[in-house]
Design a protein around this motif. Structure first.
Motif, PDB file in Angstrom:
ATOM      1  N   TYR A 142      86.317 -29.944  25.330  1.00 28.16           N
ATOM      2  CA  TYR A 142      85.145 -30.854  25.375  1.00 28.16           C
ATOM      3  C   TYR A 142      83.870 -30.092  25.219  1.00 28.16           C
ATOM      4  CZ  TYR A 142      82.034 -34.277  27.516  1.00 28.16           C
ATOM      5  OH  TYR A 142      81.023 -35.224  27.628  1.00 28.16           O
ATOM      6  N   PRO A 202      80.126 -31.049  25.736  1.00 21.89           N
ATOM      7  CA  PRO A 202      78.969 -31.992  25.815  1.00 21.89           C
ATOM      8  C   PRO A 202      77.992 -31.761  25.162  1.00 21.89           C
ATOM      9  CG  PRO A 202      79.363 -30.694  27.874  1.00 21.89           C
ATOM     10  CD  PRO A 202      80.271 -29.979  26.712  1.00 21.89           C
ATOM     11  N   GLU A 245      73.390 -29.631  29.042  1.00 25.67           N
ATOM     12  CA  GLU A 245      74.051 -29.924  30.447  1.00 25.67           C
ATOM     13  C   GLU A 245      74.339 -28.623  30.919  1.00 25.67           C
ATOM     14  OE1 GLU A 245      76.397 -33.346  30.831  1.00 25.67           O
ATOM     15  OE2 GLU A 245      75.733 -34.238  29.100  1.00 25.67           O
ATOM     16  N   LEU A 246      73.872 -27.304  30.515  1.00 29.17           N
ATOM     17  CA  LEU A 246      74.344 -26.140  30.867  1.00 29.17           C
ATOM     18  C   LEU A 246      73.352 -25.481  31.628  1.00 29.17           C
ATOM     19  CD1 LEU A 246      76.884 -24.077  28.697  1.00 29.17           C
ATOM     20  CD2 LEU A 246      74.520 -23.217  29.058  1.00 29.17           C
ATOM     21  N   MET A 286      84.847 -17.531  29.239  1.00 33.70           N
ATOM     22  CA  MET A 286      85.433 -18.533  29.806  1.00 33.70           C
ATOM     23  C   MET A 286      86.555 -19.564  29.153  1.00 33.70           C
ATOM     24  SD  MET A 286      82.150 -20.440  31.527  1.00 33.70           S
ATOM     25  CE  MET A 286      80.940 -19.471  32.568  1.00 33.70           C
ATOM     26  N   GLY A 287      86.630 -19.365  27.974  1.00 34.42           N
ATOM     27  CA  GLY A 287      87.526 -20.400  27.036  1.00 34.42           C
ATOM     28  C   GLY A 287      88.878 -19.761  27.083  1.00 34.42           C
ATOM     29  N   LEU A 288      88.984 -18.853  27.931  1.00 32.14           N
ATOM     30  CA  LEU A 288      90.632 -18.262  28.268  1.00 32.14           C
ATOM     31  C   LEU A 288      90.819 -18.736  29.500  1.00 32.14           C
ATOM     32  CD1 LEU A 288      90.149 -14.417  27.541  1.00 32.14           C
ATOM     33  CD2 LEU A 288      91.557 -16.145  26.323  1.00 32.14           C
ATOM     34  N   LEU A 342      78.918 -21.549  21.984  1.00 31.76           N
ATOM     35  CA  LEU A 342      79.737 -22.585  22.701  1.00 31.76           C
ATOM     36  C   LEU A 342      81.048 -22.896  21.570  1.00 31.76           C
ATOM     37  CD1 LEU A 342      77.089 -25.056  24.023  1.00 31.76           C
ATOM     38  CD2 LEU A 342      78.678 -23.521  25.317  1.00 31.76           C
ATOM     39  N   ARG A 373      83.653 -20.315  22.494  1.00 31.33           N
ATOM     40  CA  ARG A 373      84.370 -20.466  23.445  1.00 31.33           C
ATOM     41  C   ARG A 373      85.626 -21.816  23.231  1.00 31.33           C
ATOM     42  NH1 ARG A 373      81.268 -22.678  28.658  1.00 31.33           N
ATOM     43  NH2 ARG A 373      81.459 -24.703  28.000  1.00 31.33           N
ATOM     44  N   GLN A 379      89.642 -21.762  23.510  1.00 34.42           N
ATOM     45  CA  GLN A 379      90.537 -22.485  24.227  1.00 34.42           C
ATOM     46  C   GLN A 379      91.665 -23.094  23.705  1.00 34.42           C
ATOM     47  OE1 GLN A 379      86.641 -25.146  25.631  1.00 34.42           O
ATOM     48  NE2 GLN A 379      88.582 -25.797  26.680  1.00 34.42           N
TER      49      GLN A 379
END
Lengths: 288, 253
Positions: free
Chosen positions: B81, B83, B87-88, B102-104, B151, B154, B158
């Protein structure tokens, strides 16, 4: 020179205990402070420190100046306030700062009421302002235990905490651990404040948390480096403050925080990352 | 019926989503086919972002059910997802490389180590969005377009079977949009289900075979060119009313 810096610690047992206490406190509080700062919760530590007061005061009322009773009381009060704050934030329109303010003020008023029931009491001054020069074995073991737990839990949850800070919505989309992580973190904040109030008092315990963290932000843009710098600054403040107190007859707790504040002020001006001096000394821009 | 059941990635069963008791998406029925590439289009306040939040589970439906078909149950839900970018916390000092890594999470979780193969994957993802050379840069120093590329890297990592994008190309320049659209097409070719909230009607016509036109209630849903008929668009614009604080209880509930 040697006598002035090392002498007091060699000569006096209470100075060695104070030194150990201050160093270990800095070890736990440093990284907690860095995360509080990065999550823009710098004042949360302060609020939580106030929230602990009624618990410690009730412990004192029941058992007198007893370390376990006051520690347990403070811990319970802190966790109750942290949990209520978290729940209100999650389920109502109130944001975290407002709901924390509401609960800590309630808690503080309750604490002051309980304190005044007993009238003025010299022992109670130790709760409010600490007694770093009178740390007994139990207090040192408590402080060391809290620092150990803090470092272990931080190491285990580090990745999640960073993700929760940078991009909580992403973390929520891949795992449902954001809220539990947040509560665990607040628990660590409370633990460290409770550990700190033996030495520095409820009011100043937060100083060894936030001042080194704010100092570290001026020297690095890397989270790990910030933690290292914060711990180092906290430890140096401990040593410096104790020496200042010894040589000039100042109260030890405030002296430690004053030295931490001095580090902060120096960094504010000279820090590599956006210290004020760089705006006073304009340098030519780079090629790329 | 059973064949359409197995083909659906998401089924909406009379779904109403909203805030408080006020619906933002009202009585949505239908399904999104597995492997489809769907655009969600509609005026501001039409409930597009709300719908994505409902699918990702950040918002519980006031009424009805959202059923998700998940393949590869061993790995659980693989929903990615994105957004709306604001919002980060961009002021957090973290390098591009770590943010992409972080996608991992699905594979490594809270404790898992990042292996040599993982490092290769991270570098590949960064290269795929054209951000090689930015690995050590702090995310606060990136432009809006560069941030969006990161992003997307990432998202690539995922490796999700369902990808939800909320206005991914708003305030992004044409070159970046084109590069990122190539990734969207690639996901479509890999038979992943992609749903994107978009405002650029021409872009939707060009790239997205399926469209859901929504204005609180679904206006039209299906093949893009028939959905984006001028008559439908006009109807959608009329259907978004202001929030009514004295709204009665919905008779259809």
């Amino acid at each position: 020179m040697f006598d002035a810096l090392i002498g007091p610690f060699i000569q006096f047992d209470f100075m060695r205990r104070a030194l150990f206490g201050a160093l270990v406190l800095a070890l736990g509080a440093g990284p907690i402070g860095v995360f509080l700062m990065l999550r823009r919760m710098s004042l949360t530590g302060d609020a939580m420190a106030h929230a602990i007061l009624p618990g410690a005061a009730i412990g004192f009322l029941i058992a007198g100046l007893s370390l376990p009773a006051m520690t347990l009381g403070g811990l319970i009060a802190g966790i109750v306030v942290a949990t209520l704050t978290g729940l209100v934030t999650r389920y109502t329109v109130l944001k975290e700062d407002a709901s924390l303010a509401a609960f800590y003020l309630l808690s503080l008023a309750l604490g002051v009421t309980i304190v005044s029931l007993r009238g003025s009491n010299v022992d109670l001054m130790h709760v409010l302002f600490g007694s770093v020069l009178a740390l007994d074995d139990a207090a040192l073991i408590l402080i060391a235990g809290i620092a150990s737990i803090t470092l272990l839990v931080l190491a285990a949850t580090y990745r999640g905490l960073v993700m929760e800070c940078v991009d909580p919505i992403y973390l929520r989309s891949v795992a449902r651990i954001g809220t539990p992580l947040h509560l665990v973190f607040l628990g660590l904040v409370v633990l460290n404040l409770v550990g700190g109030f033996q030495a520095l008092g409820t009011l100043l315990a937060v100083g060894l948390m936030m001042l080194p963290a704010a100092t570290a932000r001026f020297w690095s843009a890397d989270v790990t480096m910030m933690v290292v710098i914060a711990v180092t600054a906290g430890m140096l403040s401990g040593i410096g403050g104790l020496l200042l107190s010894y040589h000039h007859g100042l109260p030890a707790g405030p002296a430690i925080i004053l030295v931490a504040g001095l580090f902060y002020l120096v960094s504010l001006f000279l820090g590599r990352e956006s210290g004020l001096i760089w705006s006073l000394l304009p340098r030519r821009h780079l090629e790329a | 019926m059973t064949s359409t059941m197995t083909q659906a990635a998401i089924r909406f069963d009379d779904v109403t989503l909203g805030y408080g008791r006020h619906p933002a998406v009202h009585h949505l029925d239908g399904s999104i086919a597995r492997g489809s590439l769907t655009a969600i289009v509609g005026p501001n306040g039409a409930g597009k972002s709300t719908l994505l939040k409902g699918i990702v589970g950040a918002l519980r439906p006031l009424d009805g059910r959202i059923e998700m078909q998940r393949r590869g149950t061993a790995e659980g839900a693989r929903v990615a997802y994105l957004p709306q970018a604001a919002e980060l916390d961009r002021s957090f000092p973290i390098p591009v490389y770590d943010l992409v890594a972080m996608g991992l999470w699905n594979r490594r979780g809270l404790f898992g180590g990042i292996s040599r193969a993982d490092r290769g994957r991270i570098e590949e993802a960064i290269a795929a969005v054209g951000m090689t050379g930015f690995e050590r840069r702090s995310i606060g120093t990136l432009s809006g377009g560069q941030m969006q590329r990161v992003l997307f890297a990432r998202l690539l990592l995922q490796d999700a079977s369902l990808i939800l994008l909320d206005e991914p190309f708003t305030a992004i320049d044409a070159k970046t949009t084109r590069d990122l659209l190539d990734l969207v097409r690639r996901w479509h070719d890999e038979a992943r289900t992609v749903i994107a909230v978009l405002h650029d009607i021409d872009l939707v016509r060009e790239v997205f075979p399926e469209t859901l036109l929504i204005a609180r209630e679904p206006v039209a849903w299906g093949e893009t060119n028939s959905v984006l008929h001028p008559e439908n668009l006009l109807r959608a614009r009329r259907m978004v009313e202001a929030n009514d604080p004295f709204a009665q209880i919905c008779a259809r509930a």
